[in-house]
Scaffold this motif. Structure first.
Motif, mmCIF file in Angstrom:
data_model
loop_
_atom_site.group_PDB
_atom_site.id
_atom_site.type_symbol
_atom_site.label_atom_id
_atom_site.label_comp_id
_atom_site.label_asym_id
_atom_site.label_seq_id
_atom_site.Cartn_x
_atom_site.Cartn_y
_atom_site.Cartn_z
ATOM 1 N N GLN A 32 0.921 -1.118 -0.211
ATOM 2 C CA GLN A 32 -0.095 -0.088 0.047
ATOM 3 C C GLN A 32 0.848 1.398 -0.034
ATOM 4 O O GLN A 32 1.438 1.869 0.997
ATOM 5 C CB GLN A 32 -0.981 -0.085 1.219
ATOM 6 C CG GLN A 32 -2.092 -1.173 1.400
ATOM 7 C CD GLN A 32 -3.000 -0.805 0.215
ATOM 8 O OE1 GLN A 32 -3.291 0.284 -0.049
ATOM 9 N NE2 GLN A 32 -3.728 -1.936 -0.395
ATOM 10 N N HIS B 190 2.578 4.684 0.437
ATOM 11 C CA HIS B 190 2.330 5.783 1.268
ATOM 12 C C HIS B 190 2.914 7.052 0.740
ATOM 13 O O HIS B 190 3.867 7.027 -0.100
ATOM 14 C CB HIS B 190 2.744 5.649 2.550
ATOM 15 C CG HIS B 190 2.092 4.622 3.409
ATOM 16 N ND1 HIS B 190 1.781 3.360 3.193
ATOM 17 C CD2 HIS B 190 1.356 4.918 4.982
ATOM 18 C CE1 HIS B 190 1.296 2.730 4.031
ATOM 19 N NE2 HIS B 190 0.773 3.517 5.061
ATOM 20 N N ALA B 191 2.037 8.020 0.941
ATOM 21 C CA ALA B 191 2.406 9.158 -0.015
ATOM 22 C C ALA B 191 3.683 9.831 0.124
ATOM 23 O O ALA B 191 4.511 10.301 -0.783
ATOM 24 C CB ALA B 191 1.371 10.371 0.268
ATOM 25 N N GLU B 192 4.274 9.791 1.388
ATOM 26 C CA GLU B 192 5.699 10.456 1.672
ATOM 27 C C GLU B 192 6.761 9.443 1.316
ATOM 28 O O GLU B 192 7.943 9.834 1.536
ATOM 29 C CB GLU B 192 5.692 10.979 3.081
ATOM 30 C CG GLU B 192 4.817 11.954 3.385
ATOM 31 C CD GLU B 192 5.028 12.540 4.724
ATOM 32 O OE1 GLU B 192 5.910 12.333 5.295
ATOM 33 O OE2 GLU B 192 4.119 13.360 5.250
ATOM 34 N N ASP B 193 6.463 8.263 0.939
ATOM 35 C CA ASP B 193 7.795 7.345 0.768
ATOM 36 C C ASP B 193 8.057 7.545 -0.676
ATOM 37 O O ASP B 193 7.572 7.686 -1.687
ATOM 38 C CB ASP B 193 7.327 5.950 1.060
ATOM 39 C CG ASP B 193 7.161 5.323 2.190
ATOM 40 O OD1 ASP B 193 8.167 5.902 2.965
ATOM 41 O OD2 ASP B 193 6.361 4.619 2.627
ATOM 42 N N THR C 263 8.470 11.048 -4.534
ATOM 43 C CA THR C 263 7.767 10.277 -3.532
ATOM 44 C C THR C 263 6.372 9.502 -4.483
ATOM 45 O O THR C 263 6.004 10.072 -5.389
ATOM 46 C CB THR C 263 7.268 11.084 -2.427
ATOM 47 O OG1 THR C 263 6.171 12.204 -2.910
ATOM 48 C CG2 THR C 263 8.303 11.738 -1.691
ATOM 49 N N ASN C 264 5.560 8.679 -3.601
ATOM 50 C CA ASN C 264 4.441 8.206 -4.321
ATOM 51 C C ASN C 264 3.573 9.347 -4.287
ATOM 52 O O ASN C 264 2.668 9.298 -5.314
ATOM 53 C CB ASN C 264 3.853 7.148 -3.451
ATOM 54 C CG ASN C 264 5.077 6.006 -3.449
ATOM 55 O OD1 ASN C 264 5.576 5.614 -4.309
ATOM 56 N ND2 ASN C 264 5.023 5.101 -2.129
ATOM 57 N N LEU D 108 -3.588 8.783 -1.613
ATOM 58 C CA LEU D 108 -2.732 7.644 -1.108
ATOM 59 C C LEU D 108 -2.665 7.808 0.549
ATOM 60 O O LEU D 108 -2.885 8.963 1.056
ATOM 61 C CB LEU D 108 -1.356 7.723 -1.710
ATOM 62 C CG LEU D 108 -1.470 7.339 -3.289
ATOM 63 C CD1 LEU D 108 0.255 7.555 -3.459
ATOM 64 C CD2 LEU D 108 -1.778 6.063 -3.637
ATOM 65 N N PRO D 109 -2.498 6.571 1.227
ATOM 66 C CA PRO D 109 -2.187 7.000 2.430
ATOM 67 C C PRO D 109 -1.346 7.931 2.920
ATOM 68 O O PRO D 109 -0.313 7.731 2.247
ATOM 69 C CB PRO D 109 -1.942 5.284 2.975
ATOM 70 C CG PRO D 109 -2.536 4.433 1.906
ATOM 71 C CD PRO D 109 -2.467 5.295 0.522
ATOM 72 N N ALA D 110 -1.556 8.716 3.704
ATOM 73 C CA ALA D 110 -0.650 9.875 4.321
ATOM 74 C C ALA D 110 0.647 9.100 5.042
ATOM 75 O O ALA D 110 0.554 8.214 5.418
ATOM 76 C CB ALA D 110 -1.496 10.857 5.039
ATOM 77 N N ARG E 61 4.483 7.853 5.972
ATOM 78 C CA ARG E 61 5.046 6.673 5.281
ATOM 79 C C ARG E 61 4.746 5.362 6.011
ATOM 80 O O ARG E 61 3.955 5.363 6.765
ATOM 81 C CB ARG E 61 6.506 7.130 5.906
ATOM 82 C CG ARG E 61 7.309 8.227 5.520
ATOM 83 C CD ARG E 61 8.829 8.260 5.820
ATOM 84 N NE ARG E 61 9.666 9.447 5.489
ATOM 85 C CZ ARG E 61 10.188 9.301 4.399
ATOM 86 N NH1 ARG E 61 10.310 8.340 3.452
ATOM 87 N NH2 ARG E 61 11.067 10.555 3.977
ATOM 88 N N ASP E 62 5.046 4.479 5.053
ATOM 89 C CA ASP E 62 4.906 3.013 5.572
ATOM 90 C C ASP E 62 5.544 2.568 6.684
ATOM 91 O O ASP E 62 6.682 2.786 6.935
ATOM 92 C CB ASP E 62 5.293 2.014 4.304
ATOM 93 C CG ASP E 62 4.723 0.681 4.679
ATOM 94 O OD1 ASP E 62 4.496 0.246 5.699
ATOM 95 O OD2 ASP E 62 5.124 -0.187 3.810
#
Length: 317
Positions: free
Chosen positions: A207, A209-212, A249-250, A268-270, A272-273
């Protein structure tokens, strides 16, 4: 004439186009795929020649040199990257590289560029990742294992060879002709559903994550970087990073897709994973910039827009 092994692959086709733009002609090897995209179609049989070759077959590789005058090699072809065994995948994964190096010696080529990957830097240090970082002699993934092995073999051969070996540590690559819809291809996993009016589909294990982020290079830039290294008059190093020099980033990809396809509305999920490293993984590109003048022409917005235009024009993948 430059031989590009894996020349009908994702990066190989764009590298061929970049070599043509620099005035070179190319021989592209293929194993199964036989893609001839529009940006090469007019050159087939003129400055581009396609050979069906299993690069694990030493004689088949050498025979290419009897049909074409090869002056340089870009080695991108690779075998499957399952867990290697002594009796099976291990020797066959090493064979293409050794066959290419042998052919280079017999043909008297000037330079062989060999694809490695950003994955060799796993556990090597913090970003930006420099080519002179000592690499741990361990591997947690088959890709890391095979690329480190290839670098060691190539470097050993290069000490006595009469040709130059250049190692290409390539970052993440996205764009037209990417066909492997795995978790690795974040951009493709966002773009293709969006063009169909569908939301992206991910797996429970992946999944984004937006900041990765990692160092993602648009494939046209990647091909041009490889072509510049292969054709440079002189190079000061054996190892070069090929990337942008910063993380994408994603969330950057999602924003770019939403901009290019306004109906997409990807979220996307906020953050980081929580199971990830918590760090961005990106390359120092000072060497390639200094020795070839390479600068990426595509930021993420331009790259995604070009990718979307390619697909909207009816091109496959």
């Amino acid at each position: 004439m430059i031989l590009v092994t894996g020349g009908l692959g994702f990066i190989g086709l764009h590298t061929a186009r970049a070599l043509l733009d620099l005035g070179e002609s190319c021989v592209l090897t293929r194993y199964r795929a036989n893609r001839q995209p529009s940006f090469l179609a007019d050159e087939i049989g003129e400055r581009v020649f396609i050979e069906q070759v299993d690069v694990a077959d030493a004689q088949a590789v050498l025979d290419v040199g009897s049909r074409h005058e090869i002056t340089g090699i870009v080695h991108l072809a690779e075998r499957g990257l399952g867990v290697p065994t002594l009796a099976g995948d291990g020797p066959r994964n090493a064979a293409p590289l050794m066959n290419v190096l042998r052919a280079a010696r017999e043909w008297g080529v000037r330079r062989v560029s060999i694809a490695s990957a950003i994955g060799v830097y796993m556990n090597a240090g913090h970003s930006p990742l420099r080519e002179d970082l000592p690499l741990p002699m361990t591997a947690s993934h088959p890709l890391e294992l095979m690329k480190k092995t290839a670098e060691l073999l190539s470097g050993f051969v290069a000490t006595d060879a009469k040709f130059e070996v250049v190692i290409l540590r390539i970052g993440g690559v996205y764009g037209p002709l990417y066909h492997n819809m795995t978790n690795w291809g974040v951009a493709a996993r966002l773009v293709h559903p969006a063009l169909k009016g569908e939301p992206p589909e991910f797996t429970p294990e992946f999944q984004p994550h937006a900041e990765d982020g990692i160092d993602w290079c648009y494939v046209k830039d990647c091909g041009r970087a490889i072509a510049l290294l292969q054709t440079a008059t002189a190079l000061r190093h054996r190892v070069y990073n090929v990337g942008t020099g910063h993380p994408t980033t994603n969330g950057d990809f999602a924003a770019a897709v939403n901009k290019a396809i306004p109906d997409a509305k990807i979220e996307l999920p906020a953050g980081r994973d929580p199971h990830g490293s918590g760090q961005d993984f990106y390359l120092d590109v000072g060497r390639i910039r200094a020795d070839t003048g390479f600068e990426p022409a595509y930021d993420v917005d331009r790259g995604i827009a070009d990718y979307v235009d390619w697909l909207r024009a009816g091109n496959s993948q």
